[in-house]
Motif scaffolding. Structure first.
Motif: not given
Length: 98
Positions: A61-82
């Motif tokens: 993402a730092h090298d390519n401004a158009d990059f959109q990660p397809a994975r779950i976002q890092h440290n998203k609260e809903a993902d961290n509960v499990p």
């Protein structure tokens, strides 16, 4: 003559077969300490791989401004509960052993 065979089969053979398989099912349903250790190792490996993927995505993402990660976002609260629930279960399990 047939009654001599049928009556013991009903009162001895049938309960023996039932109790035999009940004990087999009970022993097969438990996981061993080796299985628990393997699960803990796999969990820690999955956490490390997740952190590595986050690092790779940040670099791309730092090298390519158009990059959109397809994975779950890092440290998203809903993902961290499990994950938090799993960590609490592991901590409780380690507390029981100590």
């Amino acid at each position: 003559m047939e009654e001599i065979i049928i009556i013991p089969a009903i009162f001895i053979g049938l309960p023996w077969v039932i109790l035999h398989y009940v004990t087999k099912w009970k022993t097969a349903a438990t996981i061993t300490t080796d299985d628990e250790a393997l699960l803990e190792d796999l969990y820690s490996l999955a956490k490390r791989l997740d952190e590595r993927m986050d690092t790779v995505e940040r670099l791309v993402a730092h090298d390519n401004a158009d990059f959109q990660p397809a994975r779950i976002q890092h440290n998203k609260e809903a993902d961290n509960v499990p994950l938090r629930e799993l960590e609490e279960m592991l901590a409780a399990k380690k507390g029981e052993r100590a």
